[in-house]
Design an enzyme around this catalytic site. Structure first.
Site, PDB file in Angstrom:
ATOM      1  N   GLY A   1       9.304   2.735 -14.851  1.00 14.17           N
ATOM      2  CA  GLY A   1       9.835   1.416 -14.490  1.00 14.17           C
ATOM      3  C   GLY A   1       8.792   0.323 -14.583  1.00 14.17           C
ATOM      4  O   GLY A   1       9.099  -0.816 -14.966  1.00 14.17           O
ATOM      5  N   ASP A   2       7.547   0.656 -14.233  1.00  9.99           N
ATOM      6  CA  ASP A   2       6.464  -0.329 -14.347  1.00  9.99           C
ATOM      7  C   ASP A   2       6.193  -0.647 -15.813  1.00  9.99           C
ATOM      8  O   ASP A   2       5.942  -1.805 -16.172  1.00  9.99           O
ATOM      9  CB  ASP A   2       5.198   0.200 -13.677  1.00  9.99           C
ATOM     10  CG  ASP A   2       5.394   0.466 -12.193  1.00  9.99           C
ATOM     11  OD1 ASP A   2       6.202  -0.236 -11.563  1.00  9.99           O
ATOM     12  OD2 ASP A   2       4.728   1.371 -11.667  1.00  9.99           O
TER      13      ASP A   2
ATOM     14  N   TYR B   1       1.314   9.932   0.747  1.00 10.28           N
ATOM     15  CA  TYR B   1       0.652   8.639   0.867  1.00 10.28           C
ATOM     16  C   TYR B   1      -0.276   8.612   2.080  1.00 10.28           C
ATOM     17  O   TYR B   1       0.070   9.125   3.145  1.00 10.28           O
ATOM     18  CB  TYR B   1       1.684   7.518   1.029  1.00 10.28           C
ATOM     19  CG  TYR B   1       2.522   7.265  -0.203  1.00 10.28           C
ATOM     20  CD1 TYR B   1       2.051   6.467  -1.238  1.00 10.28           C
ATOM     21  CD2 TYR B   1       3.793   7.823  -0.321  1.00 10.28           C
ATOM     22  CE1 TYR B   1       2.813   6.231  -2.364  1.00 10.28           C
ATOM     23  CE2 TYR B   1       4.569   7.582  -1.451  1.00 10.28           C
ATOM     24  CZ  TYR B   1       4.077   6.792  -2.464  1.00 10.28           C
ATOM     25  OH  TYR B   1       4.836   6.551  -3.585  1.00 10.28           O
TER      26      TYR B   1
END
Length: 296
Positions: free
Chosen positions: A265-266, A110
């Site tokens: 999951g989204d 990230y």
């Protein structure tokens, strides 16, 4: 008198440009990358829009090439981006992701610290715009991005509760974004207590509640006010506990070859939320969530 609504779902969150390695192996060995979008809330927003709902997304982006690309992508999906602030003084976050083909967790790097979205604060919320949605979808990711996004997430939920709107919440744990596990547990459970529909994964639920079964995790959040708790069980489907339909289990959909579970999951959240907002039953909603999660 209830205010009229202009669209179905509002969400707040950080969008990041995602660069996915074209071939498996360590990221540092990759020579080619595919450009994608990343962000739990934006994934759900796109899924809901593709399922025919009117969706609004609020955030901050830089005016750099990454910010322009992300904004164009969201607009192309038909999402209301009128409350995305584009600031030339801030930069857009991005991430690198390794390619996996065996269902393992891909390596991810990230680059989001100090990003434009991390500067979002409660004053950025246009309350009239937010209340013009009939539902708010929130996740634990946006709340964890910075010291100002947490109160922003809390304020958005307060506004919608006061307006009598429904709220869904996906814990979507990102432990590295929190100061520690105890702080993460406290904040995530506080957010969940403000939601009508709570959608934890079983491993998340175990960490957040100390419970070891789906039934225990669901009881924990039901006891804190949730009208519906759906505990995601991966290949085994999902367990639900609700006001409207009692308790039950929905089988998972077989996946012949699991390539990469990121985003499942989204997809699950988009399926459940869309079906409930269409007025479908809880079992139907959970089944749609499981199907889309398997597809993702």
């Amino acid at each position: 008198m209830t205010e009229p609504t202009a669209f179905d779902v509002a969400t707040f969150g950080e969008a990041m440009l995602l660069l996915v390695a074209a071939e498996p192996g360590p990221i540092e060995h990759a020579t080619m990358f595919h450009r994608r979008t990343a962000g739990a809330e934006t994934n759900v927003a796109i899924g809901l829009a593709r399922l025919g709902l009117k969706v609004g997304w609020a955030s901050r982006l830089g005016t750099d090439s990454m910010g322009r690309a992300l904004l164009a992508t969201m607009q192309a999906e038909g999402i209301d981006c009128s409350h995305v602030i584009c600031d030339a003084a801030q930069r857009t976050g991005f991430q690198f992701k390794g390619r996996v083909i065996d269902g393992s967790d891909p390596p991810v790097e990230y680059h989001r610290k100090g990003s434009a979205a991390s500067h979002m604060r409660p004053e950025d919320i246009d309350e009239a715009w937010l209340r013009s949605a009939r539902h708010l979808h929130a996740t634990g990711v946006f709340a964890a991005v910075s010291d100002t996004t947490l109160p922003t997430a809390l304020r958005s939920m307060e506004i919608m509760r006061a307006a009598g709107r429904s709220i869904s919440f996906d814990p979507n744990l990102r432990p590295t974004l929190w100061a520690g596990e105890a702080r993460m547990r406290e904040c995530i459970n506080d957010l969940a207590a403000r939601a009508d529909w709570v959608l934890p994964g079983m491993e998340e639920g175990r960490l957040l509640t100390g419970e070891s079964t789906p039934e225990g995790v669901a009881r924990f959040y039901r006891g804190r006010g949730a009208k519906l708790v759906v505990v995601k069980l991966g290949p085994e489907g999902a367990y639900y506990d609700s006001d409207a339909a009692g308790t039950g289990h929905v089988e998972g959909f077989p996946v012949k070859e699991v390539v990469d579970t990121v985003g499942a999951g989204d997809g699950f959240a988009a399926g459940v939320v869309s079906a409930l907002l269409e007025g479908r039953s809880v079992p139907e909603a959970v089944r749609r969530g499981a199907w889309i999660g398997a597809r993702a």
